[in-house]
Design an enzyme around this catalytic site. Structure first.
Site, PDB file in Angstrom:
ATOM      1  N   LYS A 140     -27.163  58.421  18.591  1.00 25.46           N
ATOM      2  CA  LYS A 140     -26.019  57.541  18.322  1.00 25.46           C
ATOM      3  C   LYS A 140     -25.878  57.266  16.822  1.00 25.46           C
ATOM      4  CE  LYS A 140     -26.709  52.984  18.672  1.00 25.46           C
ATOM      5  NZ  LYS A 140     -26.375  52.004  17.651  1.00 25.46           N
ATOM      6  N   ASN A 141     -27.003  56.914  16.181  1.00 24.91           N
ATOM      7  CA  ASN A 141     -26.905  56.473  14.789  1.00 24.91           C
ATOM      8  C   ASN A 141     -26.700  57.621  13.805  1.00 24.91           C
ATOM      9  OD1 ASN A 141     -27.080  53.914  15.704  1.00 24.91           O
ATOM     10  ND2 ASN A 141     -29.215  53.576  15.112  1.00 24.91           N
ATOM     11  N   ARG A 176     -20.630  47.197  14.551  1.00 17.76           N
ATOM     12  CA  ARG A 176     -20.986  47.102  13.146  1.00 17.76           C
ATOM     13  C   ARG A 176     -21.000  48.469  12.456  1.00 17.76           C
ATOM     14  NH1 ARG A 176     -23.555  44.517   8.816  1.00 17.76           N
ATOM     15  NH2 ARG A 176     -24.195  46.506   7.997  1.00 17.76           N
ATOM     16  N   CYS A 233     -24.591  39.829  13.826  1.00 17.33           N
ATOM     17  CA  CYS A 233     -24.827  40.066  15.244  1.00 17.33           C
ATOM     18  C   CYS A 233     -26.133  39.386  15.613  1.00 17.33           C
ATOM     19  CB  CYS A 233     -24.828  41.551  15.574  1.00 17.33           C
ATOM     20  SG  CYS A 233     -26.246  42.400  14.934  1.00 17.33           S
ATOM     21  N   ARG A 278     -26.951  40.758   8.834  1.00 17.84           N
ATOM     22  CA  ARG A 278     -26.379  42.066   8.553  1.00 17.84           C
ATOM     23  C   ARG A 278     -25.324  42.066   7.439  1.00 17.84           C
ATOM     24  NH1 ARG A 278     -26.533  45.662  13.770  1.00 17.84           N
ATOM     25  NH2 ARG A 278     -27.219  47.106  12.191  1.00 17.84           N
ATOM     26  N   PRO A 279     -25.754  41.740   6.236  1.00 18.86           N
ATOM     27  CA  PRO A 279     -24.822  41.745   5.111  1.00 18.86           C
ATOM     28  C   PRO A 279     -24.408  43.161   4.707  1.00 18.86           C
ATOM     29  CG  PRO A 279     -27.071  41.384   4.359  1.00 18.86           C
ATOM     30  CD  PRO A 279     -27.131  41.430   5.845  1.00 18.86           C
ATOM     31  N   ILE A 280     -23.374  43.267   3.857  1.00 21.78           N
ATOM     32  CA  ILE A 280     -22.980  44.609   3.372  1.00 21.78           C
ATOM     33  C   ILE A 280     -22.965  44.648   1.837  1.00 21.78           C
ATOM     34  CG2 ILE A 280     -21.668  45.345   5.416  1.00 21.78           C
ATOM     35  CD1 ILE A 280     -19.139  44.621   3.635  1.00 21.78           C
ATOM     36  N   LEU A 304     -25.082  45.655  -0.250  1.00 19.25           N
ATOM     37  CA  LEU A 304     -25.579  46.900  -0.862  1.00 19.25           C
ATOM     38  C   LEU A 304     -24.531  48.016  -0.777  1.00 19.25           C
ATOM     39  CD1 LEU A 304     -29.256  46.789   0.470  1.00 19.25           C
ATOM     40  CD2 LEU A 304     -28.491  46.317  -1.874  1.00 19.25           C
ATOM     41  N   ASP A 341     -35.933  49.665  15.673  1.00 20.97           N
ATOM     42  CA  ASP A 341     -35.213  49.943  16.922  1.00 20.97           C
ATOM     43  C   ASP A 341     -36.139  50.250  18.099  1.00 20.97           C
ATOM     44  OD1 ASP A 341     -32.847  49.522  15.621  1.00 20.97           O
ATOM     45  OD2 ASP A 341     -32.340  51.636  15.372  1.00 20.97           O
ATOM     46  N   ILE A 391     -37.538  44.133   9.278  1.00 18.29           N
ATOM     47  CA  ILE A 391     -36.187  44.617   8.934  1.00 18.29           C
ATOM     48  C   ILE A 391     -35.114  43.580   9.288  1.00 18.29           C
ATOM     49  CG2 ILE A 391     -34.531  46.540   9.156  1.00 18.29           C
ATOM     50  CD1 ILE A 391     -37.216  47.459   7.968  1.00 18.29           C
ATOM     51  N   ARG A 438     -24.085  50.690  25.163  1.00 13.99           N
ATOM     52  CA  ARG A 438     -23.630  51.009  23.804  1.00 13.99           C
ATOM     53  C   ARG A 438     -24.480  52.116  23.200  1.00 13.99           C
ATOM     54  NH1 ARG A 438     -23.515  46.235  19.886  1.00 13.99           N
ATOM     55  NH2 ARG A 438     -23.092  48.055  18.632  1.00 13.99           N
TER      56      ARG A 438
HETATM   57  N1  EPU Z   1     -29.158  44.919   4.245  1.00 15.73           N
HETATM   58  C1  EPU Z   1     -28.776  44.152   3.173  1.00 15.73           C
HETATM   59  N2  EPU Z   1     -27.579  44.453   2.563  1.00 15.73           N
HETATM   60  C2  EPU Z   1     -26.773  45.465   2.981  1.00 15.73           C
HETATM   61  C3  EPU Z   1     -27.189  46.249   4.089  1.00 15.73           C
HETATM   62  C4  EPU Z   1     -28.384  45.938   4.693  1.00 15.73           C
HETATM   63  O1  EPU Z   1     -29.463  43.237   2.760  1.00 15.73           O
HETATM   64  O2  EPU Z   1     -25.728  45.690   2.383  1.00 15.73           O
HETATM   65  C5  EPU Z   1     -30.434  44.617   4.909  1.00 15.73           C
HETATM   66  C6  EPU Z   1     -30.261  44.283   6.394  1.00 15.73           C
HETATM   67  O3  EPU Z   1     -29.944  42.923   6.580  1.00 15.73           O
HETATM   68  C7  EPU Z   1     -31.609  44.670   6.951  1.00 15.73           C
HETATM   69  C8  EPU Z   1     -31.990  45.895   6.127  1.00 15.73           C
HETATM   70  O4  EPU Z   1     -31.207  45.791   4.925  1.00 15.73           O
HETATM   71  O5  EPU Z   1     -32.537  43.651   6.681  1.00 15.73           O
HETATM   72  C9  EPU Z   1     -31.753  47.223   6.778  1.00 15.73           C
HETATM   73  O6  EPU Z   1     -30.434  47.315   7.287  1.00 15.73           O
HETATM   74  P1  EPU Z   1     -29.649  48.676   7.319  1.00 15.73           P
HETATM   75  O7  EPU Z   1     -28.479  48.589   6.413  1.00 15.73           O
HETATM   76  O8  EPU Z   1     -30.585  49.822   7.114  1.00 15.73           O
HETATM   77  O9  EPU Z   1     -29.110  48.689   8.816  1.00 15.73           O
HETATM   78  P2  EPU Z   1     -27.780  49.407   9.295  1.00 15.73           P
HETATM   79  O10 EPU Z   1     -27.588  50.614   8.483  1.00 15.73           O
HETATM   80  O11 EPU Z   1     -26.689  48.430   9.369  1.00 15.73           O
HETATM   81  C10 EPU Z   1     -28.842  51.028  11.037  1.00 15.73           C
HETATM   82  C11 EPU Z   1     -28.765  51.234  12.513  1.00 15.73           C
HETATM   83  C12 EPU Z   1     -29.503  50.106  13.231  1.00 15.73           C
HETATM   84  C13 EPU Z   1     -30.952  50.098  12.747  1.00 15.73           C
HETATM   85  C14 EPU Z   1     -30.988  49.937  11.217  1.00 15.73           C
HETATM   86  C15 EPU Z   1     -32.374  49.989  10.620  1.00 15.73           C
HETATM   87  C16 EPU Z   1     -26.632  52.366  12.830  1.00 15.73           C
HETATM   88  C17 EPU Z   1     -25.267  52.343  13.399  1.00 15.73           C
HETATM   89  N3  EPU Z   1     -27.375  51.261  12.947  1.00 15.73           N
HETATM   90  O12 EPU Z   1     -28.170  49.793  10.761  1.00 15.73           O
HETATM   91  O13 EPU Z   1     -29.478  50.442  14.618  1.00 15.73           O
HETATM   92  O14 EPU Z   1     -31.655  49.042  13.341  1.00 15.73           O
HETATM   93  O15 EPU Z   1     -30.202  50.988  10.604  1.00 15.73           O
HETATM   94  O16 EPU Z   1     -32.994  51.183  10.946  1.00 15.73           O
HETATM   95  O17 EPU Z   1     -27.064  53.377  12.284  1.00 15.73           O
HETATM   96  C18 EPU Z   1     -29.550  50.087  16.930  1.00 15.73           C
HETATM   97  O18 EPU Z   1     -29.280  51.272  17.082  1.00 15.73           O
HETATM   98  O19 EPU Z   1     -29.942  49.332  17.872  1.00 15.73           O
HETATM   99  C19 EPU Z   1     -29.423  49.490  15.594  1.00 15.73           C
HETATM  100  C20 EPU Z   1     -29.321  48.187  15.399  1.00 15.73           C
END
Ligand code: EPU
Length: 420
Positions: free
Chosen positions: A22-23, A91, A115, A120-122, A124, A306, A328, A398
């Site tokens: 999925k990811n 997300r 969530c 889950r900030p953005i 970065l 995960d 994480i 999902r």
């Molecule tokens: N973070 C920030 N700022 C940002 C982005 C992230 O501080 O701009 C922090 C997050 O809050 C977290 C860490 O960085 O503490 C890692 O988050 P990351 O951005 O890597 O997560 P993601 O890319 O949003 C993906 C997967 C998640 C998985 C995480 C970590 C997808 C669609 N989602 O999320 O998958 O847990 O990487 O490996 O690829 C799941 O499948 O159940 C799931 C939640």
């Protein structure tokens, strides 16, 4: 709403085929927006999240068809506006921002929001875009991003909890069509990032270093259509390995990649579940009594967040104390109180869960709170004595393709029923 009704206590036996990841599929589907030529993506898992991404592509003006695990997308002409009603449901939809900026020099996307597993900030993602010259403003719950021309740059994308998976994907996609060279330092090393880079390179991008903390992207003028097969889902594979161990069964995984599962296989072996290779297959079986182990979730190649919840369900069955530390996502312990309903003894101490394993589990009605927590409850239900009803399994749908059917094939007594 639907639930799973599980009658536990049956060891799982047999073979299961692992679906596409999925990811990996989500950002790869988003990447098809980078070209006006058709793309064909195979081994896309049929899930509500992937169906949803296909709808987002359609809402942006692409033609997209999902048939028998293959998605064909033709984003001949697209627009750069993604509505809240679509984006809020998933997300992962944030990863359309990079392709839209590369293709249209603008993107207006509803902020995805937090969530249950954490904030889950953005920031970065936005930092990376800003390094490429993008101006963003947040207004009325939308990110308005514009750029005259994307210009390659060197950036550091490490955050509080390490690298960001979708942030790396987003910036990598935007940089494929930027002017000059982009270097992402502290990039995410997850196999899903590598799979995306492979697809982008097949489209004519010039990316090197994916899978390492430094990714270099040399911008090109145009990308073309390409075909791609998504990697197998390492989280689904881990879930079935753990389910085999938890039920004292023996399960053969078809199509799983052991090289993507090293941290999980290592911890399973420490816990008393062996995972052996047999040709292209992986076979999981229990070796005597389960043993407690300590686990800390980390970015790849560490133990994946995960898989934390599912592993907790296994360790609840091991005699002794296991300490699970979540590094994480700050609130990813929603499964703890539900596991307690089955008889598990777990205490939360800051970012750690202290699992006092070995107490017998007995079936009960429980509530799924997020995707991986749902999988953990299913595993616990399969191992518990008596009947467990896992409510709200739309979370599970999902991210797991036909989990109930796959488990039934392994001998589990599991049924999908309407929630009462
Ligand atoms: N973070 C920030 N700022 C940002 C982005 C992230 O501080 O701009 C922090 C997050 O809050 C977290 C860490 O960085 O503490 C890692 O988050 P990351 O951005 O890597 O997560 P993601 O890319 O949003 C993906 C997967 C998640 C998985 C995480 C970590 C997808 C669609 N989602 O999320 O998958 O847990 O990487 O490996 O690829 C799941 O499948 O159940 C799931 C939640």
């Amino acid at each position: 709403m639907e639930s799973f009704l599980i009658k536990g206590g049956v060891p799982l036996h047999g073979e299961v085929t692992i679906s596409g990841a999925k990811n990996a599929a989500l950002p790869i589907l988003a990447a098809t927006l980078l070209t006006d030529e058709p793309c064909v993506i195979r081994r896309v898992p049929d899930l509500s999240d992937t169906r949803f991404m296909v709808q987002i592509l359609q809402s942006l003006g692409a033609t997209a068809k999902f048939e028998n695990g293959t998605v064909t997308v033709h984003a001949k002409k697209i627009r750069g506006y993604a509505d809240y009603e679509l984006v809020r449901k998933m997300r992962g939809s944030i990863c359309i921002a990079g392709p839209l900026l590369a293709r249209l020099q603008k993107a207006r996307i509803s902020l995805p929001g937090g969530c249950i597993i954490g904030a889950r900030p953005i920031n970065l993602h936005l930092k990376g875009f800003a390094s490429l010259g993008v101006k963003t403003k947040i207004e009325g719950g939308y990110i308005d991003a514009t750029v005259k021309k994307l210009i390659g740059n060197t950036m550091f994308l490490g955050g509080r909890a390490g690298p960001t998976v979708l942030g790396t994907a987003n910036v990598m996609m935007a940089a494929t069509l930027a002017d000059g060279v982009t270097v992402i330092e502290s990039a995410a090393c997850e196999p899903e990032v590598v799979d995306l880079a492979n697809f982008l390179n097949a489209m004519g991008a010039q990316i090197s270093g994916a899978g390492s903390p430094t990714i270099t992207i040399t911008g090109v003028k145009k990308l073309h259509g390409a075909e791609h097969e998504v990697i197998p889902d390492r989280i689904e594979a881990a879930t079935f390995l753990i389910a085999a161990g938890a039920t004292n069964g023996e399960v053969t995984l078809r199509g799983a990649r052991a090289d993507h599962l090293r941290a999980v296989i290592d911890k399973l072996s420490e816990a008393g579940v062996s995972v052996e290779r047999s040709g292209a297959d992986l076979i999981a079986r229990r070796k005597g009594k389960l043993k407690p182990v300590d686990i800390t979730t980390l970015p790849y190649s560490g133990f994946p967040t995960d898989v934390q919840a599912q592993m907790m369900s296994l360790l609840v069955l091991a005699n002794g104390i296991s300490i699970i530390t979540e590094r994480i996502f700050e609130s990813r312990f929603m499964h703890v109180s539900e596991l307690a309903r089955l008889g598990a003894d777990i205490e939360i101490e800051g970012p750690s869960a202290i699992v006092k394993g070995g107490k017998p589990l007995s079936g009960a009605p429980v509530m799924a709170s997020d995707l991986r927590a749902s999988a953990a409850l299913v595993i616990a239900g399969l191992a518990a004595k008596g009947a467990t009803q896992v409510n709200r399994i739309y979370h599970l749908d999902r991210g797991y393709e036909q989990m109930d059917a796959k488990l039934r094939k392994l001998g589990a007594r599991i049924q999908r029923v309407e929630e009462k």
